[in-house]
Motif scaffolding. Structure first.
Motif, PDB file in Angstrom:
ATOM      1  N   ALA A  70       2.995   5.765  -3.109  1.00  0.00           N
ATOM      2  CA  ALA A  70       4.144   6.482  -3.672  1.00  0.00           C
ATOM      3  C   ALA A  70       4.009   6.604  -5.184  1.00  0.00           C
ATOM      4  O   ALA A  70       4.284   7.659  -5.777  1.00  0.00           O
ATOM      5  N   MET A  71       3.548   5.544  -5.812  1.00  0.00           N
ATOM      6  CA  MET A  71       3.377   5.584  -7.263  1.00  0.00           C
ATOM      7  C   MET A  71       2.230   6.513  -7.653  1.00  0.00           C
ATOM      8  O   MET A  71       2.287   7.194  -8.684  1.00  0.00           O
ATOM      9  N   LEU A  72       1.209   6.523  -6.830  1.00  0.00           N
ATOM     10  CA  LEU A  72       0.067   7.397  -7.096  1.00  0.00           C
ATOM     11  C   LEU A  72       0.505   8.864  -7.092  1.00  0.00           C
ATOM     12  O   LEU A  72       0.071   9.667  -7.918  1.00  0.00           O
ATOM     13  N   LYS A 127       3.165   9.953  -8.033  1.00  0.00           N
ATOM     14  CA  LYS A 127       3.971  10.239  -9.230  1.00  0.00           C
ATOM     15  C   LYS A 127       3.164  10.153 -10.511  1.00  0.00           C
ATOM     16  O   LYS A 127       3.726  10.270 -11.601  1.00  0.00           O
ATOM     17  N   THR A 156       3.812   1.456  -1.347  1.00  0.00           N
ATOM     18  CA  THR A 156       4.360   1.565  -2.704  1.00  0.00           C
ATOM     19  C   THR A 156       3.304   2.115  -3.652  1.00  0.00           C
ATOM     20  O   THR A 156       3.582   2.978  -4.494  1.00  0.00           O
ATOM     21  N   TYR A 157       2.092   1.611  -3.502  1.00  0.00           N
ATOM     22  CA  TYR A 157       0.981   2.112  -4.315  1.00  0.00           C
ATOM     23  C   TYR A 157       0.820   3.623  -4.136  1.00  0.00           C
ATOM     24  O   TYR A 157       0.716   4.381  -5.112  1.00  0.00           O
ATOM     25  N   LEU A 208       0.821  -1.205   0.000  1.00  0.00           N
ATOM     26  CA  LEU A 208       0.000   0.000   0.000  1.00  0.00           C
ATOM     27  C   LEU A 208       0.858   1.260   0.000  1.00  0.00           C
ATOM     28  O   LEU A 208       0.529   2.253  -0.648  1.00  0.00           O
TER      29      LEU A 208
END
Lengths: 430, 513
Positions: free
Chosen positions: A217-219, A221, A214-215, A212
């Motif tokens: 963090a990607m969101l 970006k 990581t998700y 979650l």
């Protein structure tokens, strides 16, 4: 441009083994803060939509004169008799109409002078389709083209102007309503506060938290452009609100005892109580919400066997409102809150052969709250109105909304309801 | 004799100008009409001569619950046109259906409503022809009937109802409309069984035109509805108890001549003479005859918006509709024309759409092999708001951005998590994270890139870096730790591949098709 996101790790809040994960993210991008107290003096609107077309004529029915005679003759099986129903003689004192017998709480609110009954509300050029009518109520537009780039939903137009945070306008238990379409602040559209959470993974619990994180963090970006950007915005708003909602609910629960919201009435599963309880909890949690949108979803489309379904539904409304009002009074925000009870249309004046009523038009709207000047508003249905196929309208629903926006929330409604109306009436129940 | 209140199709037809934005449109976040349209690749319905791999992936995204390598290989092996013809021939999926029945249905005489839902999803997950199920859901959404209309927990005729969408939507539209109008569930759902000669009920007549064949206020009047309601009379419910106990009452819909209004009606300015049970068919035929282009545009638009792009202009819709009318409303020919057209592969048709819940769920399961157990799938579909056999209203499920609610974002995440923790379904027990990776995909970067392609997520370079960091890490109660990717460590491999699939499933671009 990147989406605004605070890169915080997740906190695992395992409440009593429930396996709930709440994010540790801060409040929404505009810095709404969470505190366990309702915002003081903060004006709010709560909309309760009786979806499917509430039978307004049986909700508030005539008991005197030719109106009552015609009503009884057009609905030999379904009409309420003058011996039934609840008197409106108290409070503002009205003798020619009575309330449906399920609405005893509303009668009490009427007696306290806090219930406005607005009769024959509708919109121009009646359409008997649920979907067209719902669209009109949701967009606030009957026949004009909105300027390009303008939000389609009226709540969205309001939010974009006056409440552009995810918590500025909130819908509970109603899916993604068109009313909210085009809101740029990604308003929260949720099923219920309790269900607004990430479920834990009991096989790889710790790794799941890393997933979650990581998700998220990607969101952060994700480019904000295009449809993917729009999706990411909705996801980010939801993600950030998980903790905020859970905190509001647990603070509310801890601060009780609160009113009891009925979930079952005479064996009928109620719908509204849980939604209004959630709204009370969010108010208690200090949300900066201007408009809460909820309702009773379905069931009002009473083409057949209208009773006891209609009574059950109105009981749900009445009992849920009873608890909600008690909570809001205890929080000292009842005077800052206006509740509007709406429906996309009323029903045909005559009953059909299936002990039900087909789609109609003009219907009744309730406005209630500590700031409401109780009484009968709009025009009551006359004997000849009732002899027509369906009630017409003499009050445009947008005048009701406009009044609440301007005279309660304190915001100009000019940009929210830009269409000129063939029928316009200045409301004065606030 | 017909009033134009808000009628985009008629405006286009009569004046050949663009549709007026704000006129019509559903409660689904769609914008206005077609705008000042000109012809171009997005209106070119001539057949494609060749397709690229990217074209096939686009086709799979729109018609097959999304991409997966096996389906891509099948299309490439057969050739695109041959594959489309095979797909539209709806070859029997006997073994999958038998397996689904064996796995999910306990009593074939009285299949439970929930069992039927699981049965259908089982087929969606494993069929060789996913298009059949995507198309069935399209029509189920269009003729949105719900088992909530029946106060039963089990009955075989919901099976017939599902079969209508699965097996009868590639023939003639008139036949489909007639089957739909006389389907038992529809007759209960829209009060057909309550509609009698002495008290006709308008509910079905109105929706028949508004939602099923013409569109709101498009070529019919309130008088037409009242007259057609008289034609749509004569069916009745019959109940009887049987030995199976509570919840297993038999309920049948039967025809009774004396409940039917056999008088003369006037619809669309034409005279309809009483014709008993055949009058249902007569009204269908009358609608196709008197309002043929209206119906054709309405149906073509809906199909085009689902499979190709939103808010099509009049050029492509008129072109499709004229062909559809000329074919005698042959649905298979219409689908074929759409999927073989250049316009279907145009840049405009590649603009992303939001996946509905089934596309999201079934697509994820088909791509990963992570089939969650059947008890959990109906829970998840209910929570996400797209439970087959239970559309929320007669207007069907949300469309496109109508799915972008905050709750939906979390519910979809929770479905992905369910795929990781509810693996008691027998095929699930054999799932292996390692087997998902083809030979040669071994390093951290290879795994990250291969799974991104499998899921069709578009990673930015820094998102890709996050994914690489993820599979080189783990987390314990103290926090995040470094743990370099090791494909030979079965436990770590299982944990991280499941994790990466979950993260990719949550990626914004995974919501798009």
């Amino acid at each position: 441009m990147k989406l605004n996101h605070s890169r915080r790790g997740f906190l695992q809040v395992c409440a009593a083994g429930a396996g709930v994960i709440a994010t540790g993210a801060l409040a929404g991008p505009r810095g709404t803060s969470v505190k366990a107290a309702p915002l003081s003096g903060y004006k709010r609107l709560v909309i309760i939509n009786l979806v499917g077309g509430n039978d307004g004529l049986n909700t508030v029915f005539p008991v005197t004169g030719a109106a009552a005679t015609n009503y009884l003759s057009r609905r030999p099986g379904l009409a309420m008799t003058s011996g039934q129903g609840l008197s409106l003689a108290g409070g503002p004192g009205v003798s020619d109409f009575r309330l449906h017998p399920a609405l005893d709480t509303l009668q009490g609110i009427w007696n306290a002078g806090e219930l406005a009954i607005i009769q024959k509300v509708g919109y121009p050029n009646a359409n008997l389709s649920h979907f067209v009518s719902e669209d009109v109520w949701s967009t606030g537009v009957r026949s004009i083209d909105l300027p390009s780039g303008t939000a389609r939903g009226w709540v969205a137009r309001y939010a974009n102007q006056y409440a552009p945070t995810p918590t500025g306008v909130i819908s509970i238990g109603m899916g993604r309503r068109l009313d909210f379409d085009g809101a740029t602040g990604h308003p929260l559209l949720i099923k219920s506060v309790g269900a607004f959470k990430y479920e834990a993974d009991w096989v790889y619990g710790n790794n799941h938290i890393l997933r979650l994180d990581t998700y998220a963090a990607m969101l952060a970006k994700q480019p904000s452009t295009g449809l993917a950007g729009q999706v990411a915005g909705a996801k980010l708003a939801a993600h950030n609100a998980v903790t905020q909602m859970a905190t509001a609910l647990s603070d509310y629960n801890a601060a009780g005892p609160w009113a009891s919201y009925p979930t079952t009435i005479n064996g009928f599963t109620g719908y509204l109580g849980g939604n209004l309880r959630d709204i009370a909890a969010l108010m208690y949690g200090g949300m900066d919400t201007r408009v809460f949108y909820t309702g009773i979803w379905g069931g009002f489309d009473t083409h057949s066997a209208q009773e006891p379904m209609h009574t059950n539904l109105l009981n749900d409304l009445d009992n849920a409102v009873a608890a909600f009002r008690a909570d809001l009074q205890a929080m000292n925000v009842w005077n800052d809150t206006v509740v509007l009870v709406i429906s996309e249309f009323g029903r045909r004046n005559y009953e059909n052969g299936s002990d039900g009523t087909d789609h109609g038009h003009g219907s009744v709207v309730f406005a209630l709250g500590g700031a409401v000047n109780g009484g009968m508003y709009g025009d009551p249905p006359t004997a000849s109105d009732i002899n027509a196929e369906q009630l017409g309208y003499t009050t445009d629903f947008r005048d009701v909304y406009r009044h609440v926006l301007q005279d309660h929330l304190g915001h100009s409604a000019a940009g929210v309801f830009p269409e000129s109306q063939p029928v316009s009436k200045t409301m004065n129940f606030l | 004799m017909f009033r134009i209140v808000c009628c985009p199709f008629v405006v286009v037809c009569l004046l050949a100008i663009a549709i007026t934005p704000g006129c019509g449109g559903g409660a689904d976040g769609g914008g206005g009409g077609g705008g000042g349209e000109s012809s171009g690749p997005h209106t070119d319905l001539t057949p494609v001569t060749s397709v690229s791999e990217a074209d096939i992936i686009h086709f799979l995204n729109r018609t097959h619950f999304g991409f997966n390598p096996a389906d891509l290989a099948t299309v490439q092996a057969q050739g695109y046109t041959a594959y489309v013809d095979w797909m539209l021939s709806m070859p029997a999926q006997t073994s999958v259906i038998n397996a689904a029945t064996s796995a999910e249905i306990s009593d074939m005489s009285y299949p439970g409503l929930t069992e039927l839902l699981r049965w259908w999803v089982y087929i969606m997950n494993r069929t060789a022809n996913p298009f059949q199920e995507v198309l069935a859901m399209f029509w189920h959404d269009h003729f949105a009937t719900s088992v909530d209309a029946i106060d039963l927990t089990a009955t075989h005729w919901v099976w017939d109802h599902i079969d209508l969408w699965r097996s009868h939507t590639t023939g003639n539209l008139g036949d489909l409309l007639h089957r739909m109008a006389t389907d038992q569930l529809m007759l209960v759902w829209l009060n057909g069984v309550d509609s009698t000669v002495t008290a006709p009920n308008e509910n079905f007549a109105r929706e028949f035109w508004e939602l099923f064949s013409l569109g709101a206020d498009n070529g019919y009047t309130q008088q037409d509805i009242e007259q057609a309601a008289r034609s749509f009379t004569g069916y009745r419910n019959v109940f009887w108890n049987d030995a199976f106990g509570s919840g297993f009452h038999s309920r049948r819909v039967v025809w009774e001549n004396n409940r039917h209004d056999n008088g003369t009606k006037t619809i669309f300015g034409r005279t309809v003479t009483g014709n008993g049970q055949q009058e249902y068919r007569d009204i269908v035929d009358l609608t196709l005859d008197a309002r043929g282009m209206h119906v054709a545009r309405f149906i073509c638009r809906k199909l085009w918006e689902y499979f190709a792009y939103r808010n099509p202009g009049s050029i492509v819709i008129n072109d499709l509709a004229q062909g559809f009318v000329a074919s005698g409303f042959d649905l298979k020919a219409l689908y074929r024309r759409i999927f073989l057209s250049k316009a279907f592969f145009s840049a405009k048709a590649r603009e992303p759409l939001i996946k509905n819940v089934l596309e999201h769920h079934v697509g994820y399961m088909r791509a990963t092999g992570l089939f969650i157990n059947s008890q959990r799938i109906d829970f998840s579909l209910r929570r996400c708001g797209q439970e087959p056999t239970r559309p929320p209203t007669v207007n069907g499920w949300p469309k496109h951005t109508g799915w972008l609610s905050s709750q939906q974002m979390l519910e979809r995440a929770n479905f992905l998590r369910d795929c990781n923790v509810y693996y008691t379904d027998p095929p699930q027990s054999g799932w292996s994270a390692g087997a998902l990776l083809p030979p040669g995909v071994t390093t951290d970067q290879q795994v990250v890139d291969y799974l991104a392609r499998l899921m069709q997520v578009q990673l930015t370079p820094d998102q890709r870096a996050d994914a690489i960091t993820y599979i080189n890490s783990d987390r314990n109660s103290g926090g995040v730790i470094s743990q370099p990717w090791d494909i030979n460590n079965a436990t770590q491999r299982d944990k991280k591949i499941r994790g990466l699939l979950y993260i990719y499933g949550l990626h914004a671009t995974y919501q798009l098709k």
